[in-house]
Design an enzyme around this catalytic site. Structure first.
Site, mmCIF file in Angstrom:
data_model
loop_
_atom_site.group_PDB
_atom_site.id
_atom_site.type_symbol
_atom_site.label_atom_id
_atom_site.label_comp_id
_atom_site.label_asym_id
_atom_site.label_seq_id
_atom_site.Cartn_x
_atom_site.Cartn_y
_atom_site.Cartn_z
ATOM 1 N N ASP A 98 -13.034 -2.954 -6.008
ATOM 2 C CA ASP A 98 -12.002 -2.696 -5.008
ATOM 3 C C ASP A 98 -12.309 -1.338 -4.374
ATOM 4 O O ASP A 98 -12.409 -0.326 -5.074
ATOM 5 C CB ASP A 98 -10.632 -2.647 -5.711
ATOM 6 C CG ASP A 98 -9.517 -3.218 -4.865
ATOM 7 O OD1 ASP A 98 -9.435 -2.829 -3.682
ATOM 8 O OD2 ASP A 98 -8.729 -4.022 -5.375
ATOM 9 N N ASP A 199 -9.687 -2.411 0.516
ATOM 10 C CA ASP A 199 -8.242 -2.269 0.543
ATOM 11 C C ASP A 199 -7.758 -1.799 1.919
ATOM 12 O O ASP A 199 -8.351 -0.905 2.517
ATOM 13 C CB ASP A 199 -7.873 -1.219 -0.516
ATOM 14 C CG ASP A 199 -6.393 -1.100 -0.760
ATOM 15 O OD1 ASP A 199 -5.811 -2.063 -1.271
ATOM 16 O OD2 ASP A 199 -5.820 -0.041 -0.448
ATOM 17 N N GLU A 255 -9.027 -6.646 3.064
ATOM 18 C CA GLU A 255 -7.589 -6.951 3.020
ATOM 19 C C GLU A 255 -7.049 -6.650 4.408
ATOM 20 O O GLU A 255 -6.953 -5.489 4.798
ATOM 21 C CB GLU A 255 -6.886 -6.093 1.971
ATOM 22 C CG GLU A 255 -5.437 -6.507 1.805
ATOM 23 C CD GLU A 255 -4.530 -5.409 1.270
ATOM 24 O OE1 GLU A 255 -3.456 -5.733 0.749
ATOM 25 O OE2 GLU A 255 -4.876 -4.212 1.392
ATOM 26 N N HIS A 324 -2.151 -9.396 -6.877
ATOM 27 C CA HIS A 324 -1.349 -8.435 -7.640
ATOM 28 C C HIS A 324 -0.203 -7.841 -6.815
ATOM 29 O O HIS A 324 0.556 -7.030 -7.335
ATOM 30 C CB HIS A 324 -2.267 -7.316 -8.130
ATOM 31 C CG HIS A 324 -2.849 -6.536 -6.984
ATOM 32 N ND1 HIS A 324 -3.712 -7.106 -6.064
ATOM 33 C CD2 HIS A 324 -2.655 -5.271 -6.578
ATOM 34 C CE1 HIS A 324 -4.027 -6.196 -5.154
ATOM 35 N NE2 HIS A 324 -3.400 -5.080 -5.444
ATOM 36 N N ASP A 325 -0.116 -8.184 -5.553
ATOM 37 C CA ASP A 325 0.966 -7.674 -4.704
ATOM 38 C C ASP A 325 2.047 -8.727 -4.460
ATOM 39 O O ASP A 325 3.051 -8.441 -3.806
ATOM 40 C CB ASP A 325 0.417 -7.231 -3.338
ATOM 41 C CG ASP A 325 -0.500 -6.028 -3.451
ATOM 42 O OD1 ASP A 325 -0.279 -5.197 -4.351
ATOM 43 O OD2 ASP A 325 -1.444 -5.929 -2.640
HETATM 44 C C1 GLC Z 1 -3.189 -2.762 -0.916
HETATM 45 C C2 GLC Z 1 -3.199 -3.096 -2.389
HETATM 46 C C3 GLC Z 1 -1.908 -2.629 -2.982
HETATM 47 C C4 GLC Z 1 -1.806 -1.140 -2.810
HETATM 48 C C5 GLC Z 1 -1.972 -0.743 -1.343
HETATM 49 C C6 GLC Z 1 -2.226 0.725 -1.210
HETATM 50 O O1 GLC Z 1 -2.185 -3.424 -0.242
HETATM 51 O O2 GLC Z 1 -3.421 -4.453 -2.574
HETATM 52 O O3 GLC Z 1 -1.794 -2.972 -4.343
HETATM 53 O O4 GLC Z 1 -0.562 -0.705 -3.273
HETATM 54 O O5 GLC Z 1 -3.070 -1.378 -0.745
HETATM 55 O O6 GLC Z 1 -3.502 1.041 -1.691
#
Ligand code: GLC
Ligand code: CA
Length: 554
Positions: A98, A199, A255, A324-325
Site C-alpha cells: 500500500d 492510496d 484508489e 477495510h474501509d
Molecule cells: C484511504 C484508505 C483509508 C485511509 C485513507 C487515508 O481511503 O483506504 O483506510 O484512512 O485513505 O489514508
C-alpha cells in the site's frame, strides 16, 4: 493483444493488524501472514495486497506513515518482510504494498523539518498558509470531518490535512516531493515487490490557490471534493509517479474516488501505460448515499455494466465489494440472518465473474458479517471517533449515534480474522487489539474447511472456475435482460464460449424466464444451492446464483 499477469490474478487484501498474530501480543504481524500462506494458496488467490506495514504512530492504523523504508516494529522487521516475500515468490504468488503518498504522518522527518521554521527547505513540501480572521485559511472540511487545517503555534501558520490532523498532505506540485516519492518506490521495487495499491491517488492535486468551497448554508466548513479530488492537472502528477513504475510488469491499482467510467481510460487504458487498474467508488456510493436502503440489483448492474463496457478491450477493471474501509457486504447488501451464506456467495458470483481482477478482502471468503458494538467506546477507528464528536455536537443521543455507526463504521471489517472456535477466534494467544466478531464460533476458517457447502468452499470453486474458463477472464460482458428487478445477469463471451451468470440478489424465490435470454440447452457449471435433480433452471431460490455454459448455436 498483450496479456499481463495481473489480468489472470486474484488479489487477496490483508489487514495485517488483524490477520494472524504469531507472538501473542494481540497484533497481527508478518510471520503470522507467512504462517497462513498454505491457506491462501488452497483458496486460490495468488496476489497479496498488504495494507500499510511501515512505522506509524497509528493515528489511522498505518495510513499515517512516519518511515516509508522500514517495517512497523509490531509487524516485524525488514528481514521478516524479505522472508515473507521470498516465500510468496517461491510459491509462484505475488505481493503488492500500500503506497500512501497523498500525506505522511506528522511524525515523518519530512514534516518535522517542514514545521520547524518558515524558511526550512522542506517548508513547501506540505501546504502551509496564514490563517484568516482568526480561523483556518479556507473553509475546506476534512474527509474525516472537522476543518481540513490544523494550527501550528510554533510558526503561527496552518497546515492542510484532507484526512486526520496527524496526516498532513504532501505538496505534489513541488518537484522535490515527486522525486522523493519516486526514490522510495524504486527502493521497494529493488527489494522485489510486485506492485502497489496507491492510496487516495485522486487527491494528489489541489485546486491552485486553494479557494473556498461553495458554501450556501454558511457553515464553518464545507465539503470541498471538487477542489481536491480529480482536479485538473492530476494526470501530470500521475505521470510523475508512473515514471517510477516504467519498464516493469507491475500490478498498480489506484484508489480512485471521483473517477467515472468515462474518465477511466485515461487512468488505465492499455495504450496509456499508466496504472493497471483503479478501484472506483461508484458502487460504494450506491450504498453510502443510502446505507439503510436494500440493494437494487438493477442499479448495481448499471454501474458494473458502465465500467465493463467503457474498458472492454481498452483497459482493465478492478472488481471489489469489500475492503477495510467498508462494513461487510453481507450486512450492507445481503441477508446477515437467514441467507447469510447464500447472499455472500451470490454477491461474490455477481461481482467476481465480471471482466477484471477480483479483490477479496480477508474474511469475505467466509461470508463474515458486521460485528456488534455495545457502546460508543467500542469504536477504535479515528473516523468513527470524529463522527461521534460531530454527531454529539449536532445534538444526537448516544443511542442514535451507536445505531448509525454500527451500520457504517470501518471497524466492522477490521476485527481479527476468525481462524477457529477457540479463545480470541484463534487469532492470538494473547488478547486481540480489537475484539473478535462474536460470531466466530460459527463463522470461522476451520469450521468452513470441514463443510463442503460452506461459503469458503464456494469461493474456492468460484476462483477455480475463473481460472479454467478463459471467457470468464477475457470474454466481453453483455447484460442479460432482468425480467425481475431482483436479478443481476450477464453473459461473458470470448468468441469461443458463452457463459451466463445469473444471480437472484433478493430474499424471495423468483423465476428467471426470458424467452431469448437463456436458450437451452445450457450446462450448469456452478451454483450456490444443492441441485435437486430436475433440470428446471428457471426457478431461483433466495440469493441463488448459477453459472451456465450455453451450448446453443450462435
Ligand atoms: C484511504 C484508505 C483509508 C485511509 C485513507 C487515508 O481511503 O483506504 O483506510 O484512512 O485513505 O489514508
Ligand atoms: Ca504480533
Amino acid at each position: 493483444m498483450t496479456r499481463h499477469w495481473w489480468q489472470d490474478a486474484v488479489v487477496y487484501q490483508i489487514y495485517p493488524r488483524s490477520f494472524m498474530d504469531s507472538n501473542g501480543d494481540g497484533i497481527g504481524d508478518l510471520p503470522g501472514i507467512l504462517s497462513k500462506l498454505d491457506y491462501l494458496q488452497w483458496l486460490g488467490v495468488d496476489t497479496l495486497w498488504l495494507c500499510p506495514i511501515h512505522p506509524s504512530p497509528n493515528d489511522d492504523n498505518g495510513y499515517d506513515i512516519s518511515d516509508y523504508q522500514d517495517i512497523l516494529a509490531e509487524f516485524g522487521t525488514l528481514a521478516d518482510f524479505d522472508a515473507l516475500l521470498a516465500e510468496v515468490h517461491r510459491r509462484g504468488m505475488r505481493l503488492i504494498l500500500d503506497l500512501v503518498i497523498n500525506h505522511t504522518s506528522d511524525q515523518h522527518p519530512w514534516f518535522l523539518e517542514s514545521r520547524s521554521s518558515r524558511d526550512n527547505p522542506k517548508r513547501d513540501w506540505y501546504f502551509w498558509r496564514d490563517g484568516r480572521n482568526g480561523g483556518p485559511p479556507n473553509n475546506w472540511e476534512s474527509i474525516f470531518k472537522g476543518p481540513a487545517w490544523e494550527y501550528d503555534p510554533h510558526t503561527d501558520q496552518y497546515f492542510l490535512h484532507l484526512f486526520t490532523r496527524r496526516q498532513p498532505d504532501l505538496n505534489w506540485d513541488n518537484p522535490a516531493v515527486r522525486a522523493a516519492i519516486s526514490d522510495l518506490v524504486r527502493w521497494w521495487l529493488a527489494r522485489g515487490v510486485d506492485g502497489f495499491r496507491i492510496d487516495a491517488i485522486t487527491h494528489l492535486k489541489k485546486a491552485p490557490g486553494l479557494p473556498d468551497a461553495p458554501n450556501p448554508e454558511g457553515l464553518p466548513q464545507a465539503p470541498a471534493y471538487a477542489l481536491h479530488m480529480n482536479v485538473n492537472g492530476i494526470l501530470d502528477h500521475l505521470d510523475a509517479l508512473c515514471a517510477a513504475f516504467a519498464g516493469r510488469e507491475l500490478l498498480t491499482v489506484g484508489e480512485a474516488n471521483g473517477i467515472t467510467a468515462d474518465e477511466a481510460e485515461a487512468w488505465v487504458g492499455f495504450a496509456r501505460r499508466r496504472l493497471s487498474m483503479i478501484l472506483h467508488f461508484e458502487h460504494w456510493h450506491l450504498w453510502s448515499n443510502a446505507p439503510e436502503a436494500p440493494l437494487e440489483p438493477r442499479a448495481l448492474q448499471a454501474i458494473f455494466g458502465r465500467w465493463q463496457q467503457a474498458l472492454d478491450g481498452r483497459g482493465w477493471n478492478a472488481l471489489y465489494l469489500e475492503n477495510h474501509d467498508l462494513p461487510r457486504v453481507v450486512s450492507r447488501w445481503g441477508d446477515p440472518g437467514q441467507y447469510r451464506a447464500q447472499s455472500a456467495s451470490a454477491l461474490a458470483t455477481a461481482c467476481f465473474l465480471l471482466q477484471g481482477t477480483p479483490f477479496i478482502y480477508q474474511g469475505q471468503e467466509l461470508g463474515m458479517v458486521n460485528t456488534r458494538f455495545d457502546s460508543l467506546d467500542a469504536f477504535d477507528d479515528v473516523f468513527a471517533r470524529n463522527r461521534i464528536a460531530e454527531l454529539r455536537a449536532a445534538g444526537l443521543s448516544d443511542a442514535a449515534i451507536l445505531q448509525q455507526l454500527a451500520l457504517t463504521a470501518r471497524d466492522n471489517s477490521r476485527t481479527p480474522m476468525p481462524w477457529r472456535d477457540a479463545p480470541q477466534a484463534g487469532f492470538t494467544t494473547g488478547r486481540a487489539w480489537l475484539a473478535p466478531n462474536p460470531d466466530y464460533p460459527e463463522i470461522n476458517v476451520e469450521r468452513q474447511l470441514s463443510e463442503p457447502d460452506s461459503v469458503l468452499h464456494y469461493f474456492r470453486r468460484l476462483l477455480a472456475l475463473r481460472r479454467e474458463e478463459p471467457a470468464l477472464r477475457f470474454g466481453a460482458y453483455q447484460p442479460l435482460p432482468q425480467p425481475d428487478p431482483q436479478f443481476l445477469a450477464y453473459l461473458r463471451d470470448d468468441g469461443d464460449e458463452r457463459l451466463a451468470i445469473v444471480c437472484n440478489l433478493g430474499r424471495q424465490a423468483a423465476d428467471y424466464h426470458h424467452p431469448t435470454a437463456l436458450p437451452a440447452p445450457a450446462t450448469l457449471l456452478l451454483g450456490n444451492y444443492p441441485r435437486c435433480g430436475h433440470p428446471d433452471w428457471i426457478r431461483f431460490q433466495p440469493y441463488e446464483a448459477r453459472v451456465f455454459r450455453l451450448e446453443s448455436e450462435r
